[in-house]
Write an enzyme that holds these catalytic residues in place. Structure first.
Site, PDB file in Angstrom:
ATOM      1  CE1 TYR A 253     -14.774  -3.277   4.461  1.00  0.00           C
ATOM      2  CE2 TYR A 253     -13.295  -1.457   4.907  1.00  0.00           C
ATOM      3  CZ  TYR A 253     -13.800  -2.386   4.042  1.00  0.00           C
ATOM      4  OH  TYR A 253     -13.334  -2.434   2.750  1.00  0.00           O
TER       5      TYR A 253
ATOM      6  CD  GLU B 113     -10.089   3.705  -0.939  1.00  0.00           C
ATOM      7  OE1 GLU B 113     -10.967   4.117  -0.193  1.00  0.00           O
ATOM      8  OE2 GLU B 113      -8.970   3.327  -0.542  1.00  0.00           O
TER       9      GLU B 113
ATOM     10  CG  HIS C 190      -4.415   2.246  -2.024  1.00  0.00           C
ATOM     11  ND1 HIS C 190      -4.373   3.150  -0.994  1.00  0.00           N
ATOM     12  CD2 HIS C 190      -5.735   2.046  -2.298  1.00  0.00           C
ATOM     13  CE1 HIS C 190      -5.618   3.480  -0.641  1.00  0.00           C
ATOM     14  NE2 HIS C 190      -6.455   2.830  -1.427  1.00  0.00           N
TER      15      HIS C 190
ATOM     16  CG  ASP D 176      -2.318   0.585   0.850  1.00  0.00           C
ATOM     17  OD1 ASP D 176      -2.327   1.740   0.386  1.00  0.00           O
ATOM     18  OD2 ASP D 176      -3.339  -0.101   0.995  1.00  0.00           O
TER      19      ASP D 176
HETATM   20  C1  ACM Z   1     -11.000  -0.650   0.866  1.00  0.00           C
HETATM   21  O1  ACM Z   1     -11.500  -0.648   2.012  1.00  0.00           O
HETATM   22  N1  ACM Z   1     -10.377   0.422   0.376  1.00  0.00           N
HETATM   23  C2  ACM Z   1     -11.100  -1.801  -0.012  1.00  0.00           C
END
Ligand code: ACM
Ligand code: ZN
Length: 749
Positions: free
Chosen positions: A411, A320, A257, A184
């Site tokens: 999450y 993203e 990322h 990342d």
């Molecule tokens: C993510 O939570 N950006 C996959």
């Protein structure tokens, strides 16, 4: 302390504490007594079963001090028999466990036998110093084939010893997939022989954000931070996981990322750099350029990755990825022309499809975050749905495999309890109960399409999780709830039963020094909806005393004993706690209430909030409680692309000089300040007259509590229109999507 009080309740129930709950289960009379040495016999000396038996002995030795032997010759003594039955009815991962007074038999595939042993470990009962297993028969198998846990090792790095522990934890709960997020912006964590700078440079950053992203001004430390796993270490982990029937899915993020990679090889960017491994969180505009060299590089990297990880799936990220650099890059623009692509979204699709072709050529498959749907899905890709379940639904309809990991339930970097008593987290609110309700099959699929849903997964992003102890805290006990949701689905889901079974697991965690959250046992409160004055109902565990006050003084054994809902008619601090033997035995629940003419009054909303951010409904806007920052899902109403249009009935004509609207600014979470706020008054709730409007400029100056002066007007009804910021502009987090608008409270003075 509180837990020991609850534990004594749990023990009275004398239930078998299996998590996940097996598919079928018959309890019988009597028990198998565990002698000083436990004999395990593996039929034909089956090598995987032999390894599983040894692991089992290590496990029950740690948990209960049990010692034993593994043989391939059946003994006369009480023993455990492990039999491989490749064509059993128990499906690929299933097992048949029979506990008799003198013999325990586990039959299944090697993976099934391993899970049978995990069940057996949970069946061990300890009475004084005596150990036994109750006689029973279990036929068990999972509903979903992807039962995953993710771990981000980029934002924080975890040593190999912890990665192994993490795999142990997964296997204890029959989770079979470890999604290892290895790269990342904040660090590249896997050694790649062909590109040594990825770890020499890319694995280290020179500073890290201190505190929460949204706390201004942001503060950074200046400590060099990082680390990486050598290929030798990775092989060791892969082997460790295989023995525990955990498949590792490595993730190499692209095209976004990518700052850690670009800091090592800036020539793979559009601009050429200079870049640094970043010590702040977020989404960054510098991403891999679509030049030929990038594909060569990524194919080389993926080749080494595929040599290390034998599993079918390679995760290629895909989430993203801002398109700012591609829009201005002549190479990327030329690529769009040459390939006849419509725009940068199509260029992202081209990127992923090209990588997929390469991965497929090595007989492997790609999985990516749901953004890989945008601009068209690569032909064989599996989609990991994280921005809700919509992406997964769309992919399954396109006959693509799907793993569900929606932000609504999965999450595990979100808060699981009241932030006041929890370590700093990213935000959100996903308590154990919510995880337990997780259903990976979204509404809207037909039975034929259901089969594309491989299962579910929880994501553990580590911006706010600095070490292994904190990872444990975030996954326990939520992973237990996830395990049951995925394994036992759809039967036997009973949260109260789960909670009782969990108690003996918590006792084991205490014994093994595993850190876990007790948030589910905390005192909870509920506020009456749409009715003044507010009343607050406190809820704890059955049979445990609650005491409370509203005068700010310390809680003692003499404080008011709670027996019925509390009326809150003026601004106050409500404090409450559990008491046992006259002593406080829980964290103190403390909540400030701001009582004003709007508090507890009825509110209606023209547009409903998004289902994921609508915990208390419209009444949240007048419940006297201000939302916290970092934001916490339960206290804010979230509107995606829509206005918050609230009509408030003050019940009688009231003189008002101010309307205050509490809004949230959290751009990294795609939550933007409103464009405008307008207040209308009405004597009848039908015909409204505008009395005040504030602009975006004024809103930005006020930042949070928006004050609209209304000069002492008289009105019974108020309409407040909080205008959503609309499409998120280029260069901002979530560019191109509808902004979120989060509103918490409307106050009147
Ligand atoms: C993510 O939570 N950006 C996959
Ligand atoms: Zn470019």
């Amino acid at each position: 302390m509180i837990l020991s009080v609850f534990l004594s309740f749990g023990q009275k129930n004398n239930i078998l504490a299996l998590i996940p709950q097996p598919k079928t289960f018959i309890q019988k009379n009597g028990s198998f007594k565990i002698k000083a040495t436990l004999q395990i016999f593996t039929e034909n000396g089956q090598p995987q079963n032999t390894k599983s038996a040894k692991l089992f002995l290590d496990q029950v030795n740690l948990g209960y001090g049990i010692k034993g032997n593994v043989n391939n010759k059946e003994s006369q003594h009480s023993a455990i028999l492990l039999k491989t039955n490749p064509d059993s009815n128990y499906r690929a991962e299933g097992y048949h466990l029979t506990v008799e007074k003198k013999k325990i038999t586990i039959e299944g595939s090697p993976q099934g036998v391993f899970y049978g042993l995990q069940t057996l470990a949970q069946l061990v009962q300890q009475n004084q110093k005596k150990l036994s297993v109750p006689c029973c028969e279990i036929i068990d198998y999972p509903e979903f084939s992807w039962r995953g846990m993710h771990l981000d090792v980029s934002r924080h790095f975890f040593p190999l010893s912890f990665i192994k522990k993490y795999i142990d934890y997964l296997s204890m709960y029959k989770m079979n997939t470890f999604h290892w997020h290895l790269t990342d912006d904040q660090g590249w964590r896997i050694e790649i022989k062909k590109y040594p700078k990825l770890t020499q440079t890319g694995a280290w950053r020179n500073y890290t954000l201190n505190g929460h992203y949204s706390t201004m001004p942001q503060q950074f430390d200046s400590t060099r931070y990082g680390g990486f796993y050598t290929q030798e270490e990775i092989r060791e982990v892969v082997d460790y996981a295989q023995k525990r029937f955990v498949t590792i899915v490595p993730e190499i993020e692209m095209p976004g990322h990518a700052l850690a990679a670009l800091s090592a090889y800036p020539e793979l960017s559009c601009s050429g750099g200079h870049f640094e491994v970043i010590g702040n969180w977020g989404v960054f505009e510098d991403v891999f350029c679509t030049k030929e060299e990038t594909f060569t590089f990524l194919q080389d990297v993926l080749s080494e990755v595929m040599d290390l990880f034998p599993g079918k799936y390679i995760h290629i990220g895909g989430d993203e990825c801002p398109k700012e650099r591609w829009k201005k890059c002549p190479v990327c623009q030329q690529r769009i022309k040459d390939e006849g692509l419509k725009d940068e979204n199509k260029l992202q699709s081209y990127f992923i499809a090209r990588i997929e072709k390469f991965v497929n050529s090595k007989s492997r498959s790609i999985i990516g975050w749901d953004e890989i749907l945008e601009g068209g899905l690569a032909p064989n890709a599996t989609v990991m749905s994280w921005r809700g379940t919509e992406g997964g639904l769309a992919a399954a309809k396109l006959k693509h495999n799907v793993v569900m990991a929606p932000g609504s339930h999965c999450y595990f970097d979100y808060y699981q309890g009241n932030p006041k008593f929890e370590p700093l987290a990213i935000g959100g609110f996903i308590p154990v109960e919510k995880v337990y309700q997780f259903d990976p099959i979204p509404a809207g699929l037909n039975p034929e399409e259901n089969k594309y849903i491989l299962g579910g997964q929880a994501n553990v992003w580590t911006e706010y999780i600095p070490d292994g102890k904190q990872v444990e805290y975030m996954i326990f006990p939520r992973m237990c709830a996830l395990s049951e949701a995925l394994w036992t689905y759809p039967q036997n889901r009973d949260f109260e039963s789960f909670k009782k079974r969990l108690l003996s697991h918590l006792k084991l965690y205490d014994h093994l020094n595993i850190n876990y959250s007790k948030a589910m046992f905390a005192l909870k409160f509920q506020v009456s909806k749409g009715k003044a004055p507010l009343t607050v109902t406190l809820a704890g565990e059955p049979g445990i005393e609650i005491r409370y006050n509203t005068d700010g003084s310390e809680l003692t054994g003499k404080t008011i004993l709670y027996s019925s809902p509390i009326s809150i008619s003026k601004t106050c601090l409500l404090q409450a706690g559990n008491f046992s033997g006259g002593k406080l035995c829980s964290p103190v629940l403390s909540q400030q209430f701001y009582v004003n003419p709007a508090t507890g009054k009825n509110v209606t909303l023209t547009y409903p909030p998004h289902e994921n951010y609508n915990v208390g409904g419209a009444a949240t806007l007048t419940d006297g409680i201000l939302g916290r920052i970092p934001w916490y899902g339960g206290e804010w109403l979230g509107f995606n692309g829509k206005n918050c249009e609230a009509i408030l009935d003050l019940e009688k004509t009231t003189k008002i000089s101010k309307v205050i609207v509490d809004v949230l600014n959290a751009e990294s979470s795609w939550i933007y300040l409103p464009k405008s706020i307008e207040v209308f008054i009405s004597p009848d709730g039908v015909n409204f007259t505008s009395v005040k409007k504030i602009s975006e400029k004024e809103i930005v100056e006020m930042q949070r509590k928006m004050i609209l002066e209304t000069d002492g007007l008289q009105t019974r009804y108020l309409k407040i229109v909080v205008e959503n910021n609309g499409k998120i502009p280029d260069g901002k987090p979530g560019a191109g999507y509808d902004a979120w608008l989060f509103v918490d409270e409307i106050l009147v003075e």
